[in-house]
Each structure stands twice: as structure tokens, then as C-alpha cells.
Enzyme design. Structure first.
Site, PDB file in Angstrom:
ATOM      1  N   ASP A 135       2.224   1.961   3.464  1.00 21.55           N
ATOM      2  CA  ASP A 135       3.165   1.055   4.144  1.00 21.55           C
ATOM      3  C   ASP A 135       4.579   1.449   3.800  1.00 21.55           C
ATOM      4  O   ASP A 135       5.470   1.349   4.631  1.00 21.55           O
ATOM      5  CB  ASP A 135       3.120  -0.425   3.710  1.00 21.55           C
ATOM      6  CG  ASP A 135       1.768  -0.957   3.380  1.00 21.55           C
ATOM      7  OD1 ASP A 135       0.834  -0.602   4.084  1.00 21.55           O
ATOM      8  OD2 ASP A 135       1.674  -1.757   2.424  1.00 21.55           O
ATOM      9  N   ASP A 141     -10.245 -11.844  11.498  1.00 25.61           N
ATOM     10  CA  ASP A 141      -9.259 -11.903  10.425  1.00 25.61           C
ATOM     11  C   ASP A 141      -7.858 -12.044  11.022  1.00 25.61           C
ATOM     12  O   ASP A 141      -7.148 -11.067  11.197  1.00 25.61           O
ATOM     13  CB  ASP A 141      -9.382 -10.611   9.593  1.00 25.61           C
ATOM     14  CG  ASP A 141      -8.753 -10.730   8.219  1.00 25.61           C
ATOM     15  OD1 ASP A 141      -8.529 -11.871   7.764  1.00 25.61           O
ATOM     16  OD2 ASP A 141      -8.479  -9.691   7.606  1.00 25.61           O
ATOM     17  N   GLU A 170     -10.977  -6.951  -3.989  1.00 27.99           N
ATOM     18  CA  GLU A 170     -10.761  -7.957  -2.941  1.00 27.99           C
ATOM     19  C   GLU A 170     -11.937  -7.997  -1.973  1.00 27.99           C
ATOM     20  O   GLU A 170     -12.166  -7.063  -1.220  1.00 27.99           O
ATOM     21  CB  GLU A 170      -9.464  -7.634  -2.186  1.00 27.99           C
ATOM     22  CG  GLU A 170      -9.153  -8.648  -1.092  1.00 27.99           C
ATOM     23  CD  GLU A 170      -7.812  -8.393  -0.405  1.00 27.99           C
ATOM     24  OE1 GLU A 170      -6.871  -7.944  -1.077  1.00 27.99           O
ATOM     25  OE2 GLU A 170      -7.732  -8.632   0.801  1.00 27.99           O
ATOM     26  N   HIS A 178       0.878  -1.167   0.000  1.00 28.30           N
ATOM     27  CA  HIS A 178       0.000   0.000   0.000  1.00 28.30           C
ATOM     28  C   HIS A 178       0.919   1.222   0.000  1.00 28.30           C
ATOM     29  O   HIS A 178       1.991   1.180   0.610  1.00 28.30           O
ATOM     30  CB  HIS A 178      -0.816   0.121   1.285  1.00 28.30           C
ATOM     31  CG  HIS A 178      -1.749  -0.994   1.595  1.00 28.30           C
ATOM     32  ND1 HIS A 178      -1.353  -2.129   2.253  1.00 28.30           N
ATOM     33  CD2 HIS A 178      -3.078  -1.122   1.405  1.00 28.30           C
ATOM     34  CE1 HIS A 178      -2.395  -2.917   2.435  1.00 28.30           C
ATOM     35  NE2 HIS A 178      -3.467  -2.333   1.920  1.00 28.30           N
ATOM     36  N   ASP A 199      -0.679 -12.526   2.276  1.00 32.54           N
ATOM     37  CA  ASP A 199      -1.254 -11.455   3.094  1.00 32.54           C
ATOM     38  C   ASP A 199      -1.420 -12.042   4.499  1.00 32.54           C
ATOM     39  O   ASP A 199      -2.523 -12.370   4.941  1.00 32.54           O
ATOM     40  CB  ASP A 199      -2.601 -11.009   2.505  1.00 32.54           C
ATOM     41  CG  ASP A 199      -3.092  -9.725   3.144  1.00 32.54           C
ATOM     42  OD1 ASP A 199      -2.527  -9.322   4.179  1.00 32.54           O
ATOM     43  OD2 ASP A 199      -4.052  -9.129   2.618  1.00 32.54           O
TER      44      ASP A 199
HETATM   45  C1  XLS Z   1      -7.247  -6.409   4.685  1.00 27.07           C
HETATM   46  C2  XLS Z   1      -6.896  -6.704   3.292  1.00 27.07           C
HETATM   47  C3  XLS Z   1      -5.809  -5.808   2.732  1.00 27.07           C
HETATM   48  C4  XLS Z   1      -5.759  -5.926   1.244  1.00 27.07           C
HETATM   49  C5  XLS Z   1      -5.027  -4.819   0.582  1.00 27.07           C
HETATM   50  O1  XLS Z   1      -7.916  -7.153   5.364  1.00 27.07           O
HETATM   51  O2  XLS Z   1      -6.555  -8.037   3.170  1.00 27.07           O
HETATM   52  O3  XLS Z   1      -4.591  -6.084   3.327  1.00 27.07           O
HETATM   53  O4  XLS Z   1      -5.219  -7.130   0.824  1.00 27.07           O
HETATM   54  O5  XLS Z   1      -5.571  -3.581   0.872  1.00 27.07           O
HETATM   55 NI    NI Z   2      -7.167 -10.563   5.963  1.00 27.14          NI
HETATM   56 NI    NI Z   3      -5.746  -9.008   1.480  1.00 23.78          NI
END
Ligand code: XLS
Ligand code: NI
Ligand code: NI
Length: 436
Positions: free
Chosen positions: A103, A306, A231, A100, A338
């Protein structure tokens, strides 16, 4: 200068090796299902968890020991981190990374200063990419951490938040292009709502669609040829995330005429939060030609949020690879970890153990899935299970020749259906176990 002095290059040593810093199954040059494993799997390390994760949780601060990081939000610290990251990517032997904007680079006191900071970091990323050959799988913008996005970004009730987000994504697409990024990801962040009492859902969804159309128009203008990815994630951080699961995302994209330009980036832990398996989500996307890339991780079914853990379950990776092989690979997408190490795994070496485990699990999954497909054990069974549609009345139904009238006539003559056959789930589970 080395930031990981205890690790040389992580090499493939084969299944008999007991070296924790070697691959037991991931041999990048090994050909599986007609492709070198490195080209089939296209592994990527994510910058946010791996280089910005602190191990903080709601009950206490970070625990991670990162000797290279002075903990400041300075550009110098960010530049140093880039060198650390590339040493890590190189020693681990991945070809890709993802980030990102926020980051990699600190936010300044104005948008102008923020962009200026990012330019400095991007120059360093580019130098490192050129000297190592490591590439950018995807870029994205963080449209959720800054309090300006408390009501969302593209779906905020505040038009200025929309405008700021647009400016941020414009810049993020530019730097993704500059770095040769192969994809650009939209994760909804705070695009969702907590309560309908204060929410105009129709207007918010319209705004989200306009935002994505603008992004696509701009990408075309500047010659960005990468794949856009959307996503899904349900119920975090908002109670109702608009991009709940693949079905909700695909419906949104279709409604607003976005399917030609966007595919899905599917994350395992998000799939399970939505009450689906990753296998289901990937297959649902694949059958509609919408499977773009995956965020490989896993949740903890006993916790139910998560947790973004590294994937080590061979059944999970086998199922992912069955779908990926059915599609003939993921390119230009890839397998992005991730995932984050646990708060208790605070040493830099744990980053290696975590990624080695994930890469080996996927390599094993790839080999198992390739063998299952080669032997046709599932495909033959499934083909036979639906064979009543290959001729006779079934063929008439599939070709569109049948109607309620003809089907009634057929059934009145026949009286009752040809007896059903067993679905043999337990038998097939046993067959899979013969391969795992
Ligand atoms: C958060 C998401 C994020 C995406 C990218 O839960 O997984 O990290 O992959 O913004
Ligand atoms: Ni996640
Ligand atoms: Ni993600």
C-alpha cells in the site's frame, strides 16, 4: 501545503455539539475504567482503504476524488501520499496507523528494486512519525494481490511463490522494526483452496506453519519484540480459507506449537462472515489469552460479503468494549479501522466523517461498557447463574474430585436435579438498553 484545507484539528466538543467535524464522545484525555480513552482505545487508521481505496467494484472503476494523487505507481506519488496520510492522522487525532508493504510503496521490476522503493518510503514514514509522534500499530505484507500468489503464498503449490513470500515478509518485518511497529499481522490472503481435487491440504498447512516459524525465528534474530497477530477470515477470497475463524486459527497455532508467539487480530466483518458475532470471536480469543488486537469495521447482513464499513452501531462497540475491559485493554494491540467509505462517498471530507463516526461509536461503547461493569449487572447475574459449581457437587466437579461413579451415586441418592432457573435473556437485554 495542506491537502485537507477545509479541516482544522478535529476536537472533542461534547454530546451537545452539532459540528459534524467534532467528536461528541471521544475525548482522548477523559479517563474511563482507569485509563485515558486514547490509551484504552489506541485508534489506528489503515493505509490501504483510506489512501489506496479507489471505490472500484466488479461493475465499474473507482470513483474516489483524491486531488493529491496522480494515479501513478511512481515512488514520487507514494512519497506524497505519505505526507497526505500524516496530515490526515494528525488532524483526526489518532496515535496509530497500519500498512501493507504494497500500500505504501510500489512494486518494482525485481524484488531488489521493490525493496529499494520501500526503503525510500520507509524513510519518509519515519520522518513523519518523528515529527508528529504518530506510531505504527502494525505492519504487514501483501501476499495476495500480485498474480504470482494466485495459488496462495505460504500455501502455494509453487515453492518459488513460498520463497518470494518469505523474502517479502522478511523485508516487511525489518521495516516494521525500523518504524517501531508494535505488532506484525499475518492475514491469510490467498491461504486456502477452491477444490480438494487439486489440493494437498496437509502439505499446505505444514508449509504455512513452517512459514510462521521462520518468520518468528527471523524476528528474534533481528530483535523485533512486537507481537505477532493472526487474522481470521472465512471464505474470501478462496472458498475454504485456512484461517476461517478464531477457533480454527487457535487450533492451527496449537497444532504447530505457535501459540507462544502469536495472538489474534479479529475483524468484525470476518467474524460475521464466519457466522459468529464479533462479541463471540473476541470472547473466545480472550478466554484463551489470545486476544491481541481488533480490526474495527462492520458488514452488512443483507449483503453477506466483506463490505468493510465503518462501525457506528453502539451495541456492537459496547460488546467489543465489554471484552476489551475484561482483558484490561488491548495493548500492544489497538483498534484499527479496517474500513472503507462507500463508493458514493467519494470526497476527501468523507474520510473524516467516517473515522469520526467510528471513533465516537467506540468511545460511547467504552463508557457504556465501563458503567455496565462498574454496576456489575452482567457479572453478578452470571456469577449467580453458575453458583451451583461454587460448593457441593459442583465444586467437586470443578476441582476434579468427581467421577462418573461418584456422580451416579450422588444422583441415585438425590433422585432428580435441583430445579433450573430462568436464563432471563430478555430481562438482561432490557438492562443493557437502560445503559445504551
Ligand atoms: C482483508 C484483511 C486485511 C488484513 C491485513 O480482508 O482484513 O486487510 O487486515 O492484511
Ligand atoms: Ni474485511
Ligand atoms: Ni483486516
Amino acid at each position: 501545503m495542506s491537502f485537507f484545507p477545509d479541516v482544522l484539528e478535529v476536537k472533542y466538543e461534547g454530546p451537545e455539539s452539532r459540528n459534524p467535524l467534532a467528536f461528541k464522545h471521544y475525548n482522548p484525555e477523559e479517563v474511563v475504567a482507569g485509563k485515558k480513552l486514547k490509551d484504552l482505545l489506541r485508534f489506528s487508521v489503515c493505509y490501504w482503504h483510506t489512501f489506496r481505496g479507489t471505490g472500484g467494484d466488479p461493475f465499474g472503476p473507482g470513483t474516489m476524488v483524491r486531488p493529491w494523487d496522480d494515479g501513478s505507481e511512481s515512488v514520487d506519488n507514494a512519497l506524497k501520499r505519505v505526507d497526505v496520510a500524516f496530515e490526515f492522522f494528525q488532524k483526526l487525532g489518532v496515535d496509530y496507523y497500519c500498512f501493507h508493504d504494497r500500500d505504501v510503496s510500489p512494486e518494482g521490476s525485481s524484488l531488489r528494486e521493490t525493496n529499494h522503493n520501500l526503503d525510500k518510503i520507509v524513510a519518509r514514514l519515519k520522518e513523519n512519525q518523528e515529527s508528529t509522534g504518530i506510531k505504527l500499530l502494525w505492519g504487514t505484507a501483501n501476499l495476495f494481490s500480485n498474480p504470482r500468489y494466485m495459488h496462495g503464498a505460504a500455501t502455494s503449490c509453487n515453492a518459488d511463490a513460498f520463497a518470494f513470500a518469505a523474502a517479502q515478509v522478511k523485508k516487511a518485518i525489518e521495516v516494521t522494526l525500523e518504524l517501531g511497529g508494535e505488532n506484525y499481522v499475518f492475514w491469510g490472503g490467498r491461504e486456502g483452496y477452491q477444490n480438494l481435487y487439486n489440493t494437498d491440504m496437509k502439505r499446505e498447512l505444514d508449509h504455512l506453519a513452517s512459514f510462521m516459524h521462520m518468520a518468528n525465528d527471523y524476528a528474534k534474530n533481528i530483535g523485533f519484540k512486537g507481537q505477532f497477530l493472526f487474522e481470521p477470515k472465512p471464505k474470501e477470497p478462496t472458498k475454504h480459507q485456512y484461517d476461517f475463524d478464531v477457533a480454527a486459527c487457535v487450533n492451527f497455532l496449537r497444532q504447530y506449537g505457535l501459540t507462544d508467539m502469536v495472538k489474534m487480530n479479529i475483524e468484525t466483518n470476518h467474524a460475521t462472515l464466519a457466522g459468529h458475532s464479533m462479541y463471540h470471536e473476541m470472547e473466545y480469543a480472550r478466554i484463551q489469552d489470545m486476544l491481541g488486537s481488533i480490526d474495527a469495521n462492520t458488514g452488512d447482513l443483507l449483503l453477506g460479503w466483506d463490505t468493510d464499513q465503518f462501525p457506528t452501531d453502539i451495541y456492537l462497540t459496547t460488546q467489543c468494549m465489554l471484552v476489551i475491559l475484561d482483558q484490561g485493554g488491548l495493548a500492544p494491540g489497538g483498534i484499527n479501522f479496517d474500513a472503507k467509505v462507500r463508493r458514493e462517498s467519494f470526497e476527501p471530507i468523507d474520510l473524516f466523517h467516517a473515522h469520526i463516526g467510528g471513533m465516537d461509536a467506540f468511545a460511547r461503547g467504552a463508557k457504556i461498557a465501563a458503567k455496565i461493569r462498574e454496576d456489575g449487572v452482567l457479572t453478578d447475574f452470571v456469577k449467580d447463574r453458575y453458583s451451583s459449581y461454587d460448593s457441593g457437587i459442583g465444586a467437586e466437579i470443578e476441582s476434579g474430585k468427581a467421577s462418573f461413579e461418584t456422580l451416579e451415586k450422588y444422583m441415585l441418592e438425590k433422585g432428580d436435579i435441583t430445579p433450573n432457573k430462568s436464563g432471563r435473556q430478555e430481562y438482561l437485554e432490557n438492562v443493557i438498553n437502560m445503559y445504551v
